[in-house]
Design a protein around this motif. Sequence first.
Motif, PDB file in Angstrom:
ATOM      1  N   VAL A 163       0.830  -1.199   0.000  1.00  0.00           N
ATOM      2  CA  VAL A 163       0.000   0.000   0.000  1.00  0.00           C
ATOM      3  C   VAL A 163       0.872   1.260   0.000  1.00  0.00           C
ATOM      4  O   VAL A 163       0.635   2.198  -0.761  1.00  0.00           O
ATOM      5  CB  VAL A 163      -0.953  -0.007   1.208  1.00  0.00           C
ATOM      6  N   VAL A 164       1.900   1.281   0.837  1.00  0.00           N
ATOM      7  CA  VAL A 164       2.763   2.464   0.934  1.00  0.00           C
ATOM      8  C   VAL A 164       3.546   2.670  -0.358  1.00  0.00           C
ATOM      9  O   VAL A 164       3.627   3.797  -0.885  1.00  0.00           O
ATOM     10  CB  VAL A 164       3.736   2.324   2.132  1.00  0.00           C
ATOM     11  N   ILE A 165       4.123   1.593  -0.897  1.00  0.00           N
ATOM     12  CA  ILE A 165       4.893   1.702  -2.146  1.00  0.00           C
ATOM     13  C   ILE A 165       3.994   2.162  -3.284  1.00  0.00           C
ATOM     14  O   ILE A 165       4.356   3.032  -4.083  1.00  0.00           O
ATOM     15  CB  ILE A 165       5.567   0.361  -2.487  1.00  0.00           C
ATOM     16  N   GLY A 166       2.797   1.583  -3.368  1.00  0.00           N
ATOM     17  CA  GLY A 166       1.856   1.981  -4.415  1.00  0.00           C
ATOM     18  C   GLY A 166       1.455   3.437  -4.293  1.00  0.00           C
ATOM     19  O   GLY A 166       1.354   4.158  -5.299  1.00  0.00           O
ATOM     20  N   ALA A 167       1.228   3.893  -3.055  1.00  0.00           N
ATOM     21  CA  ALA A 167       0.845   5.297  -2.839  1.00  0.00           C
ATOM     22  C   ALA A 167       1.977   6.241  -3.204  1.00  0.00           C
ATOM     23  O   ALA A 167       1.757   7.302  -3.797  1.00  0.00           O
ATOM     24  CB  ALA A 167       0.426   5.494  -1.382  1.00  0.00           C
ATOM     25  N   LEU A 168       3.216   5.875  -2.864  1.00  0.00           N
ATOM     26  CA  LEU A 168       4.359   6.733  -3.133  1.00  0.00           C
ATOM     27  C   LEU A 168       4.631   6.882  -4.626  1.00  0.00           C
ATOM     28  O   LEU A 168       4.926   7.975  -5.117  1.00  0.00           O
ATOM     29  CB  LEU A 168       5.608   6.182  -2.432  1.00  0.00           C
ATOM     30  N   PHE A 169       4.530   5.770  -5.362  1.00  0.00           N
ATOM     31  CA  PHE A 169       4.924   5.793  -6.773  1.00  0.00           C
ATOM     32  C   PHE A 169       3.773   6.116  -7.722  1.00  0.00           C
ATOM     33  O   PHE A 169       3.995   6.621  -8.816  1.00  0.00           O
ATOM     34  CB  PHE A 169       5.563   4.464  -7.162  1.00  0.00           C
ATOM     35  N   PHE A 170       2.548   5.794  -7.323  1.00  0.00           N
ATOM     36  CA  PHE A 170       1.432   5.979  -8.252  1.00  0.00           C
ATOM     37  C   PHE A 170       0.341   6.896  -7.707  1.00  0.00           C
ATOM     38  O   PHE A 170      -0.438   7.441  -8.481  1.00  0.00           O
ATOM     39  CB  PHE A 170       0.818   4.617  -8.623  1.00  0.00           C
ATOM     40  N   GLY A 171       0.260   7.042  -6.377  1.00  0.00           N
ATOM     41  CA  GLY A 171      -0.751   7.913  -5.790  1.00  0.00           C
ATOM     42  C   GLY A 171      -2.147   7.399  -6.087  1.00  0.00           C
ATOM     43  O   GLY A 171      -2.351   6.332  -6.653  1.00  0.00           O
ATOM     44  N   GLY A 172      -3.137   8.183  -5.739  1.00  0.00           N
ATOM     45  CA  GLY A 172      -4.514   7.834  -6.038  1.00  0.00           C
ATOM     46  C   GLY A 172      -5.047   6.748  -5.115  1.00  0.00           C
ATOM     47  O   GLY A 172      -4.351   5.805  -4.761  1.00  0.00           O
ATOM     48  N   GLY A 173      -6.288   6.856  -4.745  1.00  0.00           N
ATOM     49  CA  GLY A 173      -6.955   5.813  -3.980  1.00  0.00           C
ATOM     50  C   GLY A 173      -6.521   5.720  -2.528  1.00  0.00           C
ATOM     51  O   GLY A 173      -6.867   4.759  -1.842  1.00  0.00           O
ATOM     52  N   THR A 174      -5.754   6.694  -2.035  1.00  0.00           N
ATOM     53  CA  THR A 174      -5.247   6.592  -0.668  1.00  0.00           C
ATOM     54  C   THR A 174      -6.072   7.461   0.275  1.00  0.00           C
ATOM     55  O   THR A 174      -5.537   8.299   0.992  1.00  0.00           O
ATOM     56  CB  THR A 174      -3.765   6.999  -0.602  1.00  0.00           C
ATOM     57  N   ASP A 175      -7.379   7.271   0.275  1.00  0.00           N
ATOM     58  CA  ASP A 175      -8.228   8.004   1.197  1.00  0.00           C
ATOM     59  C   ASP A 175      -8.282   7.281   2.542  1.00  0.00           C
ATOM     60  O   ASP A 175      -7.680   6.224   2.727  1.00  0.00           O
ATOM     61  CB  ASP A 175      -9.636   8.173   0.610  1.00  0.00           C
ATOM     62  N   ILE A 176      -9.022   7.849   3.467  1.00  0.00           N
ATOM     63  CA  ILE A 176      -9.094   7.300   4.818  1.00  0.00           C
ATOM     64  C   ILE A 176      -9.656   5.890   4.828  1.00  0.00           C
ATOM     65  O   ILE A 176      -9.253   5.033   5.624  1.00  0.00           O
ATOM     66  CB  ILE A 176      -9.946   8.230   5.740  1.00  0.00           C
ATOM     67  N   TRP A 177     -10.580   5.598   3.901  1.00  0.00           N
ATOM     68  CA  TRP A 177     -11.206   4.273   3.881  1.00  0.00           C
ATOM     69  C   TRP A 177     -10.229   3.194   3.447  1.00  0.00           C
ATOM     70  O   TRP A 177     -10.352   2.032   3.849  1.00  0.00           O
ATOM     71  CB  TRP A 177     -12.443   4.277   2.987  1.00  0.00           C
ATOM     72  N   LEU A 178      -9.275   3.542   2.598  1.00  0.00           N
ATOM     73  CA  LEU A 178      -8.243   2.567   2.227  1.00  0.00           C
ATOM     74  C   LEU A 178      -7.457   2.149   3.463  1.00  0.00           C
ATOM     75  O   LEU A 178      -7.181   0.962   3.676  1.00  0.00           O
ATOM     76  CB  LEU A 178      -7.298   3.167   1.185  1.00  0.00           C
ATOM     77  N   TRP A 179      -7.108   3.128   4.310  1.00  0.00           N
ATOM     78  CA  TRP A 179      -6.338   2.817   5.512  1.00  0.00           C
ATOM     79  C   TRP A 179      -7.193   2.063   6.531  1.00  0.00           C
ATOM     80  O   TRP A 179      -6.673   1.205   7.255  1.00  0.00           O
ATOM     81  CB  TRP A 179      -5.781   4.106   6.110  1.00  0.00           C
TER      82      TRP A 179
END
Length: 303
Positions: free
Chosen positions: A255-271
């Motif tokens: 999740v962290v790697i995907g958020a860092l390199f591609f962004g998007g979809g990292t809202d509170i509900w994902l966490w």
Amino acid sequence: MNSPRHFVSFLLLGLFWGVSPSLYKHLSEIHLPALHTIFYSGLGVGIIMLIMAKLRGGAIDRRLVAYGFGCAALMNLPFGFNLFLAGYVPPTELAIIITMSPFFSYLVGLVTGGENASPRKLLAIFLGFLSTLVLILSREGTLSGQVSWALIASILIPLAYCAYNTFASHAWPKGADTIQAGAFESLWSGLLALPFIFFFAPFNAPGNPTLEQHWIIGAVVLMWVVERLVYFSLITTKGAVYTVQATYVSTPASVVIGALFFGGGTDIWLWVSLAVLMVALYLNNTGGHKDVLAPVNPESHPV
């Protein structure tokens, strides 16, 4: 007893698994056909591991030729789904969906009698599916009727990994060499992709992989060879129960790697979904287990 070497291997394995969704996303973005990835990586990893097995000495275990074929045929389905859907589903979300595989495997164990109906495990199943439900329902537009069919279709990945893991566990030849098993599985994986390439993604077709893409495949092969060695080192010295818990590293890392390199979809509900999933994994991976040598984790056999 755990040594620093085991702990480092454990962390490395989790990080290898964790980077996979983002790697598949990148391969999709450079338009490398999924069949080409399966072919090149399968043959590359298989040949290197077969050479390593021969250098260790000993005769080729012929039982593993048939076993590797069965594993490869089943593995190519989720691996292919993974590569294809990586172009449509953010790696952050794909990472959470893929981690559902152990829960599907437990349900299969309940049906076949291989697992007991433990309240702890049943709660893990419930939380695992709740995690996925939170993820799907929280995606933009889902509640208003704009469903992400690619995200829903990605559930096929852990289902297919479950079928693979079930076969890999039950068909494991007693006393077989694990490196040879990985070698034949990878070789068959590449060879099985070849006839489909001629029909759906010919080597000489427009958009054929560039030199840059071939370098990326070379890096993928080397990474997966190291992953195989680390995996086999842990599975043969610490057992499957210890090894599968690398998901505690791989899932948040994905999740962290995907958020860092591609962004998007990292809202509170994902966490929130990730947090619920981690509780489910803890419940699933602790308590009573039957430790076996056979592969148990969906990311443990990438090819």
